[in-house]
Design an enzyme around this catalytic site. Structure first.
Site, PDB file in Angstrom:
ATOM      1  N   ASP A 160      33.526  -4.906 -53.867  1.00  0.00           N
ATOM      2  CA  ASP A 160      34.417  -4.752 -55.009  1.00  0.00           C
ATOM      3  C   ASP A 160      34.415  -3.288 -55.431  1.00  0.00           C
ATOM      4  O   ASP A 160      33.737  -2.459 -54.815  1.00  0.00           O
ATOM      5  CB  ASP A 160      34.003  -5.693 -56.165  1.00  0.00           C
ATOM      6  CG  ASP A 160      35.232  -6.197 -56.927  1.00  0.00           C
ATOM      7  OD1 ASP A 160      36.045  -5.355 -57.376  1.00  0.00           O
ATOM      8  OD2 ASP A 160      35.392  -7.431 -57.038  1.00  0.00           O
ATOM      9  N   HIS A 231      40.553  -3.944 -55.418  1.00  0.00           N
ATOM     10  CA  HIS A 231      39.094  -4.101 -55.534  1.00  0.00           C
ATOM     11  C   HIS A 231      38.376  -3.324 -54.434  1.00  0.00           C
ATOM     12  O   HIS A 231      37.362  -3.782 -53.908  1.00  0.00           O
ATOM     13  CB  HIS A 231      38.708  -5.588 -55.487  1.00  0.00           C
ATOM     14  CG  HIS A 231      39.131  -6.348 -56.723  1.00  0.00           C
ATOM     15  ND1 HIS A 231      38.480  -6.230 -57.918  1.00  0.00           N
ATOM     16  CD2 HIS A 231      40.168  -7.202 -56.940  1.00  0.00           C
ATOM     17  CE1 HIS A 231      39.081  -7.005 -58.818  1.00  0.00           C
ATOM     18  NE2 HIS A 231      40.109  -7.593 -58.260  1.00  0.00           N
ATOM     19  N   ASP A 292      43.634 -10.388 -54.484  1.00  0.00           N
ATOM     20  CA  ASP A 292      43.864 -10.549 -55.926  1.00  0.00           C
ATOM     21  C   ASP A 292      43.983  -9.208 -56.629  1.00  0.00           C
ATOM     22  O   ASP A 292      43.464  -8.196 -56.165  1.00  0.00           O
ATOM     23  CB  ASP A 292      42.718 -11.341 -56.556  1.00  0.00           C
ATOM     24  CG  ASP A 292      41.361 -10.672 -56.309  1.00  0.00           C
ATOM     25  OD1 ASP A 292      41.121 -10.230 -55.173  1.00  0.00           O
ATOM     26  OD2 ASP A 292      40.558 -10.579 -57.252  1.00  0.00           O
ATOM     27  N   GLU A 293      44.649  -9.231 -57.740  1.00  0.00           N
ATOM     28  CA  GLU A 293      44.631  -8.153 -58.719  1.00  0.00           C
ATOM     29  C   GLU A 293      44.805  -6.769 -58.087  1.00  0.00           C
ATOM     30  O   GLU A 293      43.997  -5.873 -58.304  1.00  0.00           O
ATOM     31  CB  GLU A 293      43.301  -8.184 -59.505  1.00  0.00           C
ATOM     32  CG  GLU A 293      43.100  -9.495 -60.257  1.00  0.00           C
ATOM     33  CD  GLU A 293      41.789  -9.532 -61.070  1.00  0.00           C
ATOM     34  OE1 GLU A 293      41.790 -10.135 -62.144  1.00  0.00           O
ATOM     35  OE2 GLU A 293      40.786  -8.943 -60.609  1.00  0.00           O
ATOM     36  N   TRP A 358      43.113 -19.768 -58.882  1.00  0.00           N
ATOM     37  CA  TRP A 358      42.264 -19.449 -60.032  1.00  0.00           C
ATOM     38  C   TRP A 358      43.038 -19.256 -61.325  1.00  0.00           C
ATOM     39  O   TRP A 358      42.450 -19.215 -62.394  1.00  0.00           O
ATOM     40  CB  TRP A 358      41.422 -18.201 -59.726  1.00  0.00           C
ATOM     41  CG  TRP A 358      42.178 -16.883 -59.654  1.00  0.00           C
ATOM     42  CD1 TRP A 358      42.944 -16.438 -58.631  1.00  0.00           C
ATOM     43  CD2 TRP A 358      42.206 -15.857 -60.661  1.00  0.00           C
ATOM     44  NE1 TRP A 358      43.460 -15.189 -58.915  1.00  0.00           N
ATOM     45  CE2 TRP A 358      43.020 -14.814 -60.149  1.00  0.00           C
ATOM     46  CE3 TRP A 358      41.631 -15.713 -61.917  1.00  0.00           C
ATOM     47  CZ2 TRP A 358      43.274 -13.640 -60.880  1.00  0.00           C
ATOM     48  CZ3 TRP A 358      41.878 -14.552 -62.634  1.00  0.00           C
ATOM     49  CH2 TRP A 358      42.698 -13.527 -62.111  1.00  0.00           C
ATOM     50  N   TYR A 383      34.860 -20.647 -64.365  1.00  0.00           N
ATOM     51  CA  TYR A 383      34.316 -19.287 -64.250  1.00  0.00           C
ATOM     52  C   TYR A 383      33.044 -19.229 -65.086  1.00  0.00           C
ATOM     53  O   TYR A 383      33.091 -19.173 -66.321  1.00  0.00           O
ATOM     54  CB  TYR A 383      35.356 -18.255 -64.716  1.00  0.00           C
ATOM     55  CG  TYR A 383      36.285 -17.794 -63.599  1.00  0.00           C
ATOM     56  CD1 TYR A 383      36.667 -18.669 -62.574  1.00  0.00           C
ATOM     57  CD2 TYR A 383      36.769 -16.486 -63.555  1.00  0.00           C
ATOM     58  CE1 TYR A 383      37.505 -18.258 -61.549  1.00  0.00           C
ATOM     59  CE2 TYR A 383      37.617 -16.058 -62.533  1.00  0.00           C
ATOM     60  CZ  TYR A 383      37.971 -16.948 -61.535  1.00  0.00           C
ATOM     61  OH  TYR A 383      38.804 -16.525 -60.519  1.00  0.00           O
ATOM     62  N   TRP A 433      30.807 -14.746 -61.434  1.00  0.00           N
ATOM     63  CA  TRP A 433      31.044 -13.301 -61.458  1.00  0.00           C
ATOM     64  C   TRP A 433      29.894 -12.639 -62.201  1.00  0.00           C
ATOM     65  O   TRP A 433      29.414 -13.164 -63.209  1.00  0.00           O
ATOM     66  CB  TRP A 433      32.383 -13.002 -62.137  1.00  0.00           C
ATOM     67  CG  TRP A 433      33.545 -13.633 -61.426  1.00  0.00           C
ATOM     68  CD1 TRP A 433      34.279 -14.706 -61.843  1.00  0.00           C
ATOM     69  CD2 TRP A 433      34.098 -13.237 -60.158  1.00  0.00           C
ATOM     70  NE1 TRP A 433      35.251 -15.011 -60.924  1.00  0.00           N
ATOM     71  CE2 TRP A 433      35.173 -14.121 -59.873  1.00  0.00           C
ATOM     72  CE3 TRP A 433      33.793 -12.233 -59.244  1.00  0.00           C
ATOM     73  CZ2 TRP A 433      35.931 -14.022 -58.708  1.00  0.00           C
ATOM     74  CZ3 TRP A 433      34.550 -12.139 -58.087  1.00  0.00           C
ATOM     75  CH2 TRP A 433      35.606 -13.024 -57.831  1.00  0.00           C
ATOM     76  N   THR A 434      29.480 -11.471 -61.742  1.00  0.00           N
ATOM     77  CA  THR A 434      28.199 -10.944 -62.230  1.00  0.00           C
ATOM     78  C   THR A 434      28.294  -9.611 -62.971  1.00  0.00           C
ATOM     79  O   THR A 434      27.294  -8.906 -63.072  1.00  0.00           O
ATOM     80  CB  THR A 434      27.205 -10.791 -61.053  1.00  0.00           C
ATOM     81  OG1 THR A 434      27.753  -9.873 -60.094  1.00  0.00           O
ATOM     82  CG2 THR A 434      26.910 -12.116 -60.398  1.00  0.00           C
ATOM     83  N   GLU A 435      29.466  -9.288 -63.496  1.00  0.00           N
ATOM     84  CA  GLU A 435      29.512  -8.054 -64.288  1.00  0.00           C
ATOM     85  C   GLU A 435      28.377  -8.014 -65.322  1.00  0.00           C
ATOM     86  O   GLU A 435      27.753  -6.965 -65.537  1.00  0.00           O
ATOM     87  CB  GLU A 435      30.842  -7.941 -65.044  1.00  0.00           C
ATOM     88  CG  GLU A 435      32.020  -7.526 -64.192  1.00  0.00           C
ATOM     89  CD  GLU A 435      32.769  -8.719 -63.624  1.00  0.00           C
ATOM     90  OE1 GLU A 435      32.169  -9.824 -63.526  1.00  0.00           O
ATOM     91  OE2 GLU A 435      33.949  -8.556 -63.268  1.00  0.00           O
TER      92      GLU A 435
END
Lengths: 527, 527
Positions: A160, A231, A292-293, A358, A383, A433-435
């Protein structure tokens, strides 16, 4: 037991499990036997294949004479053995206590007949090792806990903007530069706080092969993901020629980077080389390529416009479709298929692509109707970085409120599909998700017990009973204690789990759903 | 191989290790056989007891016909098996790759005869889980890695000013209050920086029993430590009546707390109750009661002065001796003995106490001459929180410079002892204090590869060859890679290991040695 078996018939009496093996196991079940005999005193256990059962289904019979597990495949037998572990006292989940040390004596197993099989073939969990690296031992433990809940897919988010985690031969800067960042955000990005501490780490091919083999022993398929064309800031920081040249460092903030891949031939060749390497490590037929995104600006800049002109495309959506098709072609040469986020539906996803839907239920419906397999993972339902309560002690509360009950109520199959279309919904996955999860303890906290609820939503039937689940969750938390899981207690966060220095940014559900509808408007028009 | 075996005779050829067991093992060796067969394809291996060998000694014979390991005890056989693991390719240390997954085929074992035995009976490592809590899975991994290096003692530092980590029946606030602190210091205390983040965690009795059993499988004795009468602020925050009443919170800064136990009868009863509970969990004959760094002020305040008067004592040193004697008496009722820091020599340590001599060599000499068993652990040689280099990227550099070569040069037996006195030096331990080690990765970084050097300093002979060690360390680091250890590379810190936000406070060796001499002046006068 969690997930709840389809049918449980209690009988009088039981079987005292004691003494070492050997397990009686027919050919093909040596792996399950070896795994199980390392965990419990396994004398008196028989493992068998039974052709009439569903592939992942099993029948577990405990009588005074012994314990028989029949499965439609080794995976089915494995799930029967997992159920057996849940029939034992919670302390038996500490194998070193039962194996050596002060032995608790024979383990009483109640006499019972259990017939069971999962509803969905894809019972997955995503682990984001890009935002925060997790050492191999932690990943193995994460897999072991997921398999304990009868999940069978680990979607491993390997790259990412904030970090590239896989060593690739010929591209040393992906790890020497891309695998670390100078600092990390503390809390949600609206606060613009940083910890001033470098973070990094990556997996060698040997590391990943070990993860794959460990998962395979537990009947878990690891689906790797190299997120592209967005990403990608970490890779672009390592090799600026892959982007516009503007990104010179691995991203330290959360959120979506503007720095994405360009679409030059050399960049596509880079993507193919990375996927080739990934295919040598991961036997999964599906290979994640993200999709994505991906913001416009750099993506449809000069290179993109040249591609649009050369290939006769109409704009960004077609550019995405064109790019995804190139990767799909390349993967097809190796017998693999694309696994991508629902953004790849815009402009038309490649035939055979599986869609991780998603953004609400709309993309799942569109994908199923378009003939794609679908893995449901709507953010407001699964999520697991999203906040578990509105308790002020909740660490870094982000996203919408997502309680255990909310996850338990999740239905992977959206309304409005025909029976034929419904078969395209092959399952679901919860996404970790691990932010905001910088340690295994934080991952535990966000994952459990909500992943228990999720496991039942994918293994169990469509109609489920929350009160019944809650009653079973109590004893199940004792199992998680024995397994050393730092789950969120039902009574609220433990004080030491609070993270006052990393403030969150809670969202409102209606507001988020409106946003998701707006984000997916192009899909509805395109469908 | 590390530690280097006493005698290695290479022969031509080898044995291809392949296929599952069964291992041939004589009665008493089932545990070693079960452990080993979970790690490598163990067909063709025989395990035997041999009365003529030292208890922890072994002979390993690899021929074309198979592999025989003979040991003076199960521990000796276990060490032979650990040596066997080091004869295999490093990848074999990833058991899930050799067990399942893409198999590497038979493992080649070179034909060899190895005869080996350790120099010291106590080859220990201290892990401080008080300053930073480590979840059970991390402790098990720490033990496994120590046992891989043939260490046999884990000194588990369970309590300190900054956190109380063991649940004790009848004293719930020890964990509900004492097991967490509001924040932690970032870096050395001279900077007075804090992270603003709560930290906590504790072990249940079941957790500790699991740790003990796991360690026993690996022939590691866990020696628990409840540090008293100083280093008690966490307990006093939970139960203010144990102190002067001034300490109301668990300490957030490093360094020595002024808040120590009072010496009322009820407080001594508290200490006895805690030790009673500890004795139910830990079979170790030695039980750590600390005794270090207890400042005057509260300790010899009104309560202490009353004790001094009532018991006819002369001052703080006698008060320490009196207190330690009370704990020794109590432990003796349970067949246990005191393990304490060398401060308990002041005023005279109880007969039978084993001394952890950490302040230079003076206390070790004094203790040995006074008839005490001694575990050498001088801070300037084996405190692994001390800085590994003067590289500016070294994370939180504290203490004196302590390189791999410095640790390798460590000699546990101080000069000037008679042959009879030398026998009192039963071994040594490396101490991993965790003020600055907030994660397993940081613990790995400080511990390895210096613990490899330490292992050889306690297993191997007095005369060792650093160049030879360095040559063996290269391949050994590949083993640590396979085991997933975040060791410090010989070339210097990895960028992601830097901690610029947690600055250190390096010390000069001569300055520190002078300080240590001053600290121990009372011992020399007392001797």
């Amino acid at each position: 037991m969690i997930p709840r078996p389809a049918s449980v018939t209690r009988r009088a009496g039981g079987f005292p499990l004691s003494g070492a093996g050997p397990i009686t196991a027919e050919p093909g079940l040596e792996g399950v036997a070896a795994w199980l005999s390392g965990l419990i005193p396994a004398g008196g256990i028989g493992l068998w294949l039974a052709a009439g059962l569903p592939p992942e289904g099993y029948v577990l019979d405990v009588t005074a004479r012994g314990i028989e597990i029949r499965g439609g495949s080794p995976a089915g037998v494995f799930y029967g053995a997992q159920t057996l572990r849940q029939l034992l006292p919670a302390a038996a989940l500490r194998p070193h206590r039962t194996g050596g040390g002060p032995s608790p004596g024979p383990l009483p197993v109640p006499a019972v007949r259990i017939e069971d099989a999962p509803r969905f073939a894809w019972r997955g969990v995503l682990l984001d090792v890009a935002r925060h690296f997790m050492p191999v031992a932690g990943v193995l433990r994460f897999i072991d806990l997921a398999a304990f809940h009868k999940l069978n897919v680990l979607h491993l988010h390997l790259t990412d903007d904030q970090g590239w985690r896989v060593e690739v031969p010929g591209w040393p800067r992906l790890t020497s530069v891309g695998a670390r960042r100078a600092a990390s955000m503390l809390g949600a990005r609206v606060h613009d706080r940083y910890d001033g501490r470098p973070h990094g780490g990556f997996y060698t091919a040997d590391d990943l092969l070990e993860i794959v083999a460990y998962a395979a022993e537990r009947h878990v398929t690891v689906v790797p993901e190299i997120d592209m064309p967005g990403h990608m800031q970490a890779a672009i920081a390592a090799y600026p020629e892959l982007g516009s040249g503007a990104a010179r460092e691995v991203r330290t903030s959360w959120g979506i980077s503007p720095h994405v891949l360009n679409v030059r031939d050399a960049t596509l060749d880079f993507c193919r080389a990375v996927l080739d390497h990934v295919c040598t490590i991961f036997p999964s037929e599906l290979i994640g390529i993200g999709g994505d995104e991906c913001p416009s600006g750099e993506w449809d800049g000069p290179d993109g416009r040249a591609r649009v002109a050369a290939e006769g495309l109409a704009g960004p959506a077609d550019l995405q479709a064109w790019f995804t098709a190139r990767m799909a072609e390349h993967l097809a040469l190796r017998g693999r298929r694309v696994f991508g986020w629902d953004e790849i539906l815009a402009g038309g996803a490649p035939a055979g692509a599986t869609i991780a839907a998603w953004r609400g239920t709309g993309p799942a419906v569109l994908a199923a109707r378009s003939g794609h397999d679908v893995v449901s993972c709507p953010d407001t339902s699964v999520y697991l970085d999203y906040r578990q309560s509105d308790d002020p002690g909740e660490p870094t509360p982000v996203g919408t409120l997502l309680t255990v009950a909310d996850v338990y109520a999740f239905e992977p199959v959206p309304a409005g599909l025909t029976a034929e279309e419904e078969k395209r919904i092959i399952g679901a996955q919860a996404n970790v998700w691990t932010e905001h999860l910088e340690s295994e303890r934080r991952v535990d906290y966000q994952t459990y017990p909500r992943l228990c609820a999720f496991a039942e939503a994918t293994w169990g039937p469509r109609r489920r009973d929350l009160a019944d689940f809650r009653a079973r969750l109590g004893p199940h938390l004792e199992r998680l204690d024995a397994l050393g899981v730092n789950y969120r207690p039902p009574s609220g966060p433990r004080p030491a789990d609070a993270r006052p220095g990393a403030p969150g940014h809670p969202r409102d559900l209606a507001d988020r759903l409106a946003e998701v509808r707006a984000m997916t408007a192009n899909l509805r028009h395109g469908a």
